[in-house]
Design a protein around this motif. Structure first.
Motif, PDB file in Angstrom:
ATOM      1  N   LYS A 187      40.033  25.503  50.260  1.00 27.24           N
ATOM      2  CA  LYS A 187      39.802  26.942  50.354  1.00 27.24           C
ATOM      3  C   LYS A 187      41.119  27.718  50.354  1.00 27.24           C
ATOM      4  CE  LYS A 187      35.339  26.797  52.711  1.00 27.24           C
ATOM      5  NZ  LYS A 187      34.598  27.108  53.957  1.00 27.24           N
ATOM      6  N   ILE A 188      42.097  27.234  51.101  1.00 25.99           N
ATOM      7  CA  ILE A 188      43.404  27.894  51.149  1.00 25.99           C
ATOM      8  C   ILE A 188      44.068  27.864  49.774  1.00 25.99           C
ATOM      9  CG2 ILE A 188      45.746  27.722  52.079  1.00 25.99           C
ATOM     10  CD1 ILE A 188      44.464  26.726  54.702  1.00 25.99           C
ATOM     11  N   PHE A 189      43.987  26.712  49.110  1.00 28.54           N
ATOM     12  CA  PHE A 189      44.576  26.583  47.776  1.00 28.54           C
ATOM     13  C   PHE A 189      43.894  27.528  46.786  1.00 28.54           C
ATOM     14  CE2 PHE A 189      44.544  24.651  43.520  1.00 28.54           C
ATOM     15  CZ  PHE A 189      45.918  24.596  43.277  1.00 28.54           C
ATOM     16  N   ARG A 190      42.564  27.578  46.846  1.00 28.58           N
ATOM     17  CA  ARG A 190      41.817  28.447  45.924  1.00 28.58           C
ATOM     18  C   ARG A 190      42.152  29.912  46.172  1.00 28.58           C
ATOM     19  NH1 ARG A 190      37.182  30.855  46.946  1.00 28.58           N
ATOM     20  NH2 ARG A 190      36.613  29.417  48.622  1.00 28.58           N
ATOM     21  N   ARG A 191      42.219  30.306  47.452  1.00 30.53           N
ATOM     22  CA  ARG A 191      42.528  31.696  47.785  1.00 30.53           C
ATOM     23  C   ARG A 191      43.957  32.051  47.349  1.00 30.53           C
ATOM     24  NH1 ARG A 191      40.118  35.958  50.856  1.00 30.53           N
ATOM     25  NH2 ARG A 191      38.321  34.606  50.596  1.00 30.53           N
ATOM     26  N   SER A 192      44.890  31.132  47.553  1.00 33.26           N
ATOM     27  CA  SER A 192      46.284  31.373  47.155  1.00 33.26           C
ATOM     28  C   SER A 192      46.401  31.485  45.632  1.00 33.26           C
ATOM     29  CB  SER A 192      47.181  30.235  47.664  1.00 33.26           C
ATOM     30  OG  SER A 192      47.127  30.148  49.066  1.00 33.26           O
ATOM     31  N   THR A 193      45.683  30.631  44.932  1.00 30.56           N
ATOM     32  CA  THR A 193      45.704  30.670  43.463  1.00 30.56           C
ATOM     33  C   THR A 193      45.133  31.986  42.948  1.00 30.56           C
ATOM     34  OG1 THR A 193      45.460  28.262  43.361  1.00 30.56           O
ATOM     35  CG2 THR A 193      44.947  29.497  41.360  1.00 30.56           C
ATOM     36  N   PHE A 194      44.053  32.437  43.568  1.00 31.17           N
ATOM     37  CA  PHE A 194      43.459  33.715  43.173  1.00 31.17           C
ATOM     38  C   PHE A 194      44.438  34.860  43.437  1.00 31.17           C
ATOM     39  CE2 PHE A 194      40.853  37.519  44.210  1.00 31.17           C
ATOM     40  CZ  PHE A 194      40.295  37.712  42.958  1.00 31.17           C
ATOM     41  N   TYR A 242      47.660  34.727  43.471  1.00 29.10           N
ATOM     42  CA  TYR A 242      48.708  34.659  42.444  1.00 29.10           C
ATOM     43  C   TYR A 242      48.218  35.283  41.138  1.00 29.10           C
ATOM     44  CZ  TYR A 242      51.588  32.657  38.742  1.00 29.10           C
ATOM     45  OH  TYR A 242      52.379  32.494  37.635  1.00 29.10           O
ATOM     46  N   CYS A 243      46.975  34.980  40.754  1.00 29.24           N
ATOM     47  CA  CYS A 243      46.406  35.539  39.516  1.00 29.24           C
ATOM     48  C   CYS A 243      46.275  37.058  39.610  1.00 29.24           C
ATOM     49  CB  CYS A 243      45.041  34.908  39.226  1.00 29.24           C
ATOM     50  SG  CYS A 243      45.093  33.169  38.782  1.00 29.24           S
ATOM     51  N   VAL A 244      45.900  37.555  40.791  1.00 34.46           N
ATOM     52  CA  VAL A 244      45.775  38.999  40.999  1.00 34.46           C
ATOM     53  C   VAL A 244      47.135  39.669  40.824  1.00 34.46           C
ATOM     54  CG1 VAL A 244      45.401  40.783  42.765  1.00 34.46           C
ATOM     55  CG2 VAL A 244      43.739  38.939  42.487  1.00 34.46           C
ATOM     56  N   ILE A 245      48.150  39.157  41.494  1.00 31.67           N
ATOM     57  CA  ILE A 245      49.494  39.764  41.418  1.00 31.67           C
ATOM     58  C   ILE A 245      50.044  39.698  39.997  1.00 31.67           C
ATOM     59  CG2 ILE A 245      51.882  39.537  42.213  1.00 31.67           C
ATOM     60  CD1 ILE A 245      50.675  38.569  44.915  1.00 31.67           C
ATOM     61  N   ARG A 246      49.853  38.580  39.336  1.00 35.36           N
ATOM     62  CA  ARG A 246      50.318  38.437  37.951  1.00 35.36           C
ATOM     63  C   ARG A 246      49.629  39.449  37.041  1.00 35.36           C
ATOM     64  NH1 ARG A 246      48.926  32.911  34.986  1.00 35.36           N
ATOM     65  NH2 ARG A 246      46.885  33.905  35.164  1.00 35.36           N
ATOM     66  N   THR A 247      48.314  39.655  37.252  1.00 35.40           N
ATOM     67  CA  THR A 247      47.564  40.606  36.427  1.00 35.40           C
ATOM     68  C   THR A 247      48.013  42.038  36.681  1.00 35.40           C
ATOM     69  OG1 THR A 247      45.645  39.123  36.435  1.00 35.40           O
ATOM     70  CG2 THR A 247      45.253  41.410  35.804  1.00 35.40           C
ATOM     71  N   ASP A 275      37.830  45.624  49.579  1.00 33.69           N
ATOM     72  CA  ASP A 275      37.963  44.876  50.830  1.00 33.69           C
ATOM     73  C   ASP A 275      39.408  44.500  51.151  1.00 33.69           C
ATOM     74  OD1 ASP A 275      35.486  44.949  52.147  1.00 33.69           O
ATOM     75  OD2 ASP A 275      34.656  43.475  50.773  1.00 33.69           O
ATOM     76  N   PHE A 276      39.606  44.161  52.441  1.00 32.65           N
ATOM     77  CA  PHE A 276      40.960  43.969  52.965  1.00 32.65           C
ATOM     78  C   PHE A 276      41.698  42.833  52.282  1.00 32.65           C
ATOM     79  CE2 PHE A 276      43.769  41.560  55.743  1.00 32.65           C
ATOM     80  CZ  PHE A 276      44.735  42.514  56.008  1.00 32.65           C
ATOM     81  N   ASP A 277      41.010  41.735  51.969  1.00 35.12           N
ATOM     82  CA  ASP A 277      41.720  40.603  51.370  1.00 35.12           C
ATOM     83  C   ASP A 277      42.401  41.002  50.066  1.00 35.12           C
ATOM     84  OD1 ASP A 277      39.219  40.911  50.194  1.00 35.12           O
ATOM     85  OD2 ASP A 277      38.860  38.760  49.951  1.00 35.12           O
ATOM     86  N   VAL A 278      41.740  41.849  49.282  1.00 38.79           N
ATOM     87  CA  VAL A 278      42.340  42.322  48.030  1.00 38.79           C
ATOM     88  C   VAL A 278      43.448  43.335  48.318  1.00 38.79           C
ATOM     89  CG1 VAL A 278      41.922  43.615  45.901  1.00 38.79           C
ATOM     90  CG2 VAL A 278      40.295  41.854  46.643  1.00 38.79           C
ATOM     91  N   PHE A 328      45.379  43.372  50.810  1.00 42.35           N
ATOM     92  CA  PHE A 328      46.519  42.562  51.235  1.00 42.35           C
ATOM     93  C   PHE A 328      47.294  42.036  50.025  1.00 42.35           C
ATOM     94  CE2 PHE A 328      48.396  38.457  52.458  1.00 42.35           C
ATOM     95  CZ  PHE A 328      49.155  38.829  53.554  1.00 42.35           C
ATOM     96  N   MET A 329      46.566  41.527  49.033  1.00 44.62           N
ATOM     97  CA  MET A 329      47.213  41.017  47.817  1.00 44.62           C
ATOM     98  C   MET A 329      47.961  42.127  47.088  1.00 44.62           C
ATOM     99  SD  MET A 329      44.083  38.688  46.366  1.00 44.62           S
ATOM    100  CE  MET A 329      43.161  37.612  47.461  1.00 44.62           C
ATOM    101  N   VAL A 330      47.338  43.281  47.012  1.00 41.36           N
ATOM    102  CA  VAL A 330      47.969  44.416  46.330  1.00 41.36           C
ATOM    103  C   VAL A 330      49.253  44.813  47.045  1.00 41.36           C
ATOM    104  CG1 VAL A 330      47.699  46.864  45.743  1.00 41.36           C
ATOM    105  CG2 VAL A 330      45.805  45.274  45.362  1.00 41.36           C
ATOM    106  N   LYS A 331      49.220  44.861  48.370  1.00 41.52           N
ATOM    107  CA  LYS A 331      50.397  45.279  49.135  1.00 41.52           C
ATOM    108  C   LYS A 331      51.530  44.267  49.023  1.00 41.52           C
ATOM    109  CE  LYS A 331      49.324  49.309  50.809  1.00 41.52           C
ATOM    110  NZ  LYS A 331      50.164  50.494  50.534  1.00 41.52           N
ATOM    111  N   ILE A 332      51.221  42.978  49.106  1.00 40.94           N
ATOM    112  CA  ILE A 332      52.307  41.994  49.034  1.00 40.94           C
ATOM    113  C   ILE A 332      52.851  41.844  47.617  1.00 40.94           C
ATOM    114  CG2 ILE A 332      51.451  40.716  51.040  1.00 40.94           C
ATOM    115  CD1 ILE A 332      50.489  38.533  49.119  1.00 40.94           C
TER     116      ILE A 332
END
Length: 372
Positions: free
Chosen positions: A68-75, A77-82, A95-98, A100-104
């Motif tokens: 689960k951690i690997f899948r979430r981390s991979t996703f 990475y794909c979000v930030i790259r996109t 939602d917050f998880d997204v 968080f990805m946008v902010k980092i």
């Protein structure tokens, strides 16, 4: 105008994101939605989906924590790259998880619209770990200070965020369906069908709804559970074991058919239990689907259910979610046609007000303001 919509679920099976894309596509053709791949994103659904989207990864059943951690981390990475490849003017973070990805990601060239489908710090998983819950809420408060807009799904959730000291005032955009012409059931029918439709998961009152059948002896009353989820086999097993013959567990219907499939019933049911702050303050989109199907609704006593029913008077609020109380409410509607008809008419009136066509105007205003 270039808009990037991001969600950590499958785009093609997410009703709220699909409605967002309907609104976005009316504003610009230069948009993209990205989400996670999973078993619900079938080839047929992907081929029929009419909006611009990409899915990343693949969710598998029975993943361990490392997977689960690997899948979430991979996703992530794909979000930030996109984000950097697409170079959007607006990022709609669901939602917050997204968020968080946008902010980092550190991307500074887009206005951020944060859409809180749930109170993330108080969902079942996060809230079970108090330290994590506090960290999530602290980060969410920080992240929402300087974004363009903060959206939430209910008036109760808005009140909760403000009570917790969030500086950005949320805008309420409900999860109301797109209004369509639906042929409603003829109330003169002899059968009285009560429908509970949705994801068959815990703390939604499906077990109590099933057992309510034991307290109803009227042979014209039929209770329907329709959907999918981890409780499906348990519900089917309990029905057989306890010989509850007036309750039927049916397969789910496609997202586009949710309202139409309910319109052949007489009463809708939404029994989300206030077992967490998230469940207590947010609202199920099933309420709005019931209203659009022209159904009075039997509701659990959570804040937004009470708020909506006080405003529109379309249903019965239970004191508590028990089989006896559910059966009592069903028989009250069945045996009192005047009450039933009044609530049905009010449900239809409410469905004229609570539509995505009206809610989406708020979203359009947010996007247009972001580009000024």
């Amino acid at each position: 105008m270039r808009i990037l919509n991001i969600v950590s679920s499958s785009v093609v099976t997410d009703p709220r994101v699909t409605k967002q894309l309907d609104t976005i596509s009316s504003l610009t053709k230069d948009y993209l939605a990205i989400g996670k791949n999973n078993e619900l994103a079938t080839k047929e659904r992907i081929e029929k989906y009419k909006y611009n989207f990409k899915l990343f990864g693949k969710t598998s059943e029975n993943e361990n924590i490392i997977q689960k951690i690997f899948r979430r981390s991979t996703f992530g990475y794909c979000v930030i790259r996109t984000i950097y490849k697409y170079k959007p003017d607006i990022i709609h973070a669901n939602d917050f998880d997204v968020l968080f990805m946008v902010k980092i990601s550190g991307y500074k060239k887009a206005k951020v619209v944060f859409d809180a489908h749930e109170i993330y710090s108080k969902n079942m998983f996060v809230d079970s770990k108090p330290i994590l819950s506090k960290i999530v809420q602290k980060l969410e408060k920080k992240f929402t200070k300087n974004i363009h807009a903060f959206i939430t799904v209910s008036n109760a959730a808005k009140g909760y965020y403000l009570s917790q000291g969030y500086k950005k005032e949320p805008i309420v955009i409900t999860n109301a369906p797109i209004k369509e012409d639906i042929v409603l059931k003829d109330i003169k029918s002899n059968n009285f069908e009560v429908i509970y439709q949705g994801q068959l998961v815990s703390n939604r009152g499906y077990e109590e709804f099933l057992k309510a059948g034991k307290f109803i002896n009227d042979e014209t009353v039929k209770l329907i559970i329709r959907g999918f989820g981890h409780l499906e086999e348990e519900l089917k097993s309990s029905k057989i074991k306890e010989k509850i013959n007036n309750v039927y567990v049916e397969d789910p219907v496609e997202m586009s058919q949710l309202v139409k499939s309910m319109s052949t019933s007489d009463v809708g049911v939404v029994l989300t239990k206030p077992t967490s702050i998230n469940f207590e303050y947010t609202v199920s989109n099933k309420i709005f689907e019931c209203l659009h199907a022209g159904l009075p609704v039997i509701l659990s006593p959570v804040k937004e259910h009470i708020y909506l029913n006080d405003k529109y008077n379309f249903g019965i609020i239970l004191d508590e979610v028990t089989p006896e109380k559910i059966a009592e409410a069903i028989l009250k509607l069945k045996e009192n046609p005047e009450i039933y008809q009044e609530l049905k008419e009010n449900a239809i009136k409410a469905s004229e007000v609570l539509t995505w066509q009206k809610e989406s105007k708020k979203l359009l205003d947010i996007y247009e303001e972001a580009l000024k």
